[in-house]
Design a protein around this motif. Sequence first.
Motif, mmCIF file in Angstrom:
data_model
loop_
_atom_site.group_PDB
_atom_site.id
_atom_site.type_symbol
_atom_site.label_atom_id
_atom_site.label_comp_id
_atom_site.label_asym_id
_atom_site.label_seq_id
_atom_site.Cartn_x
_atom_site.Cartn_y
_atom_site.Cartn_z
ATOM 1 N N GLU A 131 3.976 -6.114 4.373
ATOM 2 C CA GLU A 131 3.884 -6.902 5.604
ATOM 3 C C GLU A 131 5.219 -7.006 6.333
ATOM 4 O OE1 GLU A 131 2.763 -8.056 2.624
ATOM 5 O OE2 GLU A 131 0.617 -8.321 2.886
ATOM 6 N N THR A 132 6.322 -6.897 5.620
ATOM 7 C CA THR A 132 7.648 -7.064 6.230
ATOM 8 C C THR A 132 8.276 -5.752 6.682
ATOM 9 O OG1 THR A 132 8.693 -6.990 4.051
ATOM 10 C CG2 THR A 132 8.106 -9.165 4.929
ATOM 11 N N ARG A 133 7.659 -4.637 6.363
ATOM 12 C CA ARG A 133 8.208 -3.338 6.755
ATOM 13 C C ARG A 133 8.028 -3.119 8.254
ATOM 14 N NH1 ARG A 133 9.301 1.284 3.556
ATOM 15 N NH2 ARG A 133 10.038 2.872 4.967
ATOM 16 N N LYS A 134 8.991 -2.510 8.879
ATOM 17 C CA LYS A 134 8.910 -2.169 10.300
ATOM 18 C C LYS A 134 8.581 -0.683 10.436
ATOM 19 C CE LYS A 134 10.573 -6.146 11.825
ATOM 20 N NZ LYS A 134 9.629 -7.196 11.874
ATOM 21 N N LEU A 135 7.684 -0.376 11.372
ATOM 22 C CA LEU A 135 7.353 1.010 11.692
ATOM 23 C C LEU A 135 7.801 1.280 13.126
ATOM 24 C CD1 LEU A 135 3.768 1.201 10.162
ATOM 25 C CD2 LEU A 135 5.881 2.122 9.189
ATOM 26 N N ALA A 136 8.219 2.489 13.408
ATOM 27 C CA ALA A 136 8.762 2.824 14.726
ATOM 28 C C ALA A 136 7.722 2.738 15.843
ATOM 29 C CB ALA A 136 9.389 4.209 14.691
ATOM 30 N N HIS A 137 6.513 3.248 15.612
ATOM 31 C CA HIS A 137 5.540 3.351 16.701
ATOM 32 C C HIS A 137 4.183 2.732 16.385
ATOM 33 C CE1 HIS A 137 8.236 5.878 18.975
ATOM 34 N NE2 HIS A 137 8.436 6.605 17.892
ATOM 35 N N ALA A 138 4.131 1.863 15.377
ATOM 36 C CA ALA A 138 2.856 1.241 15.025
ATOM 37 C C ALA A 138 3.105 -0.160 14.487
ATOM 38 C CB ALA A 138 2.120 2.085 13.990
ATOM 39 N N ASP A 139 2.122 -1.007 14.666
ATOM 40 C CA ASP A 139 2.163 -2.379 14.158
ATOM 41 C C ASP A 139 1.742 -2.350 12.690
ATOM 42 O OD1 ASP A 139 1.293 -4.966 13.344
ATOM 43 O OD2 ASP A 139 0.940 -5.530 15.433
ATOM 44 N N ILE A 140 2.629 -2.767 11.808
ATOM 45 C CA ILE A 140 2.367 -2.678 10.373
ATOM 46 C C ILE A 140 1.098 -3.423 9.966
ATOM 47 C CG2 ILE A 140 3.841 -4.635 9.740
ATOM 48 C CD1 ILE A 140 3.479 -1.413 7.679
ATOM 49 N N SER A 141 0.823 -4.566 10.594
ATOM 50 C CA SER A 141 -0.385 -5.318 10.216
ATOM 51 C C SER A 141 -1.650 -4.555 10.598
ATOM 52 C CB SER A 141 -0.378 -6.718 10.838
ATOM 53 O OG SER A 141 -0.335 -6.644 12.241
ATOM 54 N N LYS A 142 -1.628 -3.850 11.725
ATOM 55 C CA LYS A 142 -2.787 -3.045 12.134
ATOM 56 C C LYS A 142 -2.962 -1.842 11.208
ATOM 57 C CE LYS A 142 -2.711 -4.349 16.992
ATOM 58 N NZ LYS A 142 -2.517 -3.892 18.373
ATOM 59 N N THR A 192 -10.896 1.022 6.537
ATOM 60 C CA THR A 192 -11.477 2.359 6.716
ATOM 61 C C THR A 192 -10.835 3.435 5.846
ATOM 62 O OG1 THR A 192 -9.985 2.932 8.539
ATOM 63 C CG2 THR A 192 -12.062 1.853 9.127
ATOM 64 N N GLY A 193 -9.642 3.158 5.330
ATOM 65 C CA GLY A 193 -8.962 4.144 4.501
ATOM 66 C C GLY A 193 -8.026 5.059 5.266
ATOM 67 N N TYR A 194 -7.909 4.857 6.603
ATOM 68 C CA TYR A 194 -6.984 5.674 7.385
ATOM 69 C C TYR A 194 -6.584 4.929 8.660
ATOM 70 C CZ TYR A 194 -10.900 6.732 10.469
ATOM 71 O OH TYR A 194 -11.949 6.610 11.340
ATOM 72 N N PHE A 195 -5.475 5.371 9.265
ATOM 73 C CA PHE A 195 -5.009 4.852 10.553
ATOM 74 C C PHE A 195 -4.465 6.033 11.341
ATOM 75 C CE2 PHE A 195 -1.578 3.459 13.334
ATOM 76 C CZ PHE A 195 -2.201 2.441 14.058
ATOM 77 N N LEU A 196 -4.928 6.196 12.574
ATOM 78 C CA LEU A 196 -4.463 7.279 13.440
ATOM 79 C C LEU A 196 -3.420 6.727 14.391
ATOM 80 C CD1 LEU A 196 -4.703 10.192 14.511
ATOM 81 C CD2 LEU A 196 -6.477 9.349 16.067
ATOM 82 N N GLN A 197 -2.218 7.293 14.342
ATOM 83 C CA GLN A 197 -1.150 6.924 15.267
ATOM 84 C C GLN A 197 -1.068 7.990 16.346
ATOM 85 O OE1 GLN A 197 2.802 5.761 13.717
ATOM 86 N NE2 GLN A 197 3.606 7.264 15.154
ATOM 87 N N LEU A 198 -1.323 7.591 17.577
ATOM 88 C CA LEU A 198 -1.271 8.510 18.706
ATOM 89 C C LEU A 198 0.133 8.583 19.275
ATOM 90 C CD1 LEU A 198 -4.560 7.395 20.484
ATOM 91 C CD2 LEU A 198 -4.212 9.415 19.063
ATOM 92 N N ILE A 256 0.863 -1.178 0.000
ATOM 93 C CA ILE A 256 0.000 0.000 0.000
ATOM 94 C C ILE A 256 0.899 1.226 0.000
ATOM 95 C CG2 ILE A 256 -1.729 1.317 1.270
ATOM 96 C CD1 ILE A 256 -2.611 -1.324 2.587
ATOM 97 N N ILE A 257 0.628 2.151 -0.896
ATOM 98 C CA ILE A 257 1.346 3.429 -0.871
ATOM 99 C C ILE A 257 0.569 4.353 0.054
ATOM 100 C CG2 ILE A 257 2.186 5.382 -2.222
ATOM 101 C CD1 ILE A 257 2.331 3.461 -4.630
ATOM 102 N N LEU A 272 -1.391 10.603 10.892
ATOM 103 C CA LEU A 272 -2.517 10.006 10.201
ATOM 104 C C LEU A 272 -1.992 9.358 8.924
ATOM 105 C CD1 LEU A 272 -5.605 9.801 10.430
ATOM 106 C CD2 LEU A 272 -5.754 11.970 9.227
ATOM 107 N N TYR A 273 -2.176 8.039 8.821
ATOM 108 C CA TYR A 273 -1.799 7.290 7.620
ATOM 109 C C TYR A 273 -3.032 7.190 6.730
ATOM 110 C CZ TYR A 273 2.307 5.413 10.155
ATOM 111 O OH TYR A 273 3.480 5.260 10.852
ATOM 112 N N CYS A 274 -2.884 7.501 5.454
ATOM 113 C CA CYS A 274 -3.970 7.386 4.487
ATOM 114 C C CYS A 274 -3.419 6.726 3.227
ATOM 115 C CB CYS A 274 -4.510 8.761 4.105
ATOM 116 S SG CYS A 274 -5.212 9.684 5.473
ATOM 117 N N LYS A 275 -4.308 6.100 2.468
ATOM 118 C CA LYS A 275 -3.882 5.618 1.164
ATOM 119 C C LYS A 275 -3.590 6.833 0.308
ATOM 120 C CE LYS A 275 -6.369 1.258 0.844
ATOM 121 N NZ LYS A 275 -7.371 0.509 0.061
#
Length: 96
Positions: A50-61, A69-75, A3-4, A18-21
């Motif tokens: 699926e193999t990418r690592k993110l610093a403060h979020a779970d990539i699968s979530k 939903t088209g977005y993910f909010l990272q607090l 996903i880009i 905020l992550y969005c497509k």
Amino acid sequence: MKIISQIYRSSKDSGMYLYCKKEDGLAKVPEALMQQFGKAVPAMVLVLTETRKLAHADISKVMAALQETGYFLQLPPAKNADQEAAAVASQNSKLF
């Protein structure tokens, strides 16, 4: 699957993202969330896999939320920990 994602930072809270497509931009983010988020400042574009690592979020979530939903909010980490503690306290109160 990949996903880009366009990632925006909040103008109100420096640790909120905020992550969005990329192709959807902010179109799928609810207005109420945008009012709390403040001005969405473009921060970066990432190709999520699926193999990418993110610093403060779970990539699968993140990827699941983008698909559903088209977005993910990272607090920010402190706020996230406070919310988790409140959720645990709420669950514990139901036990008694």
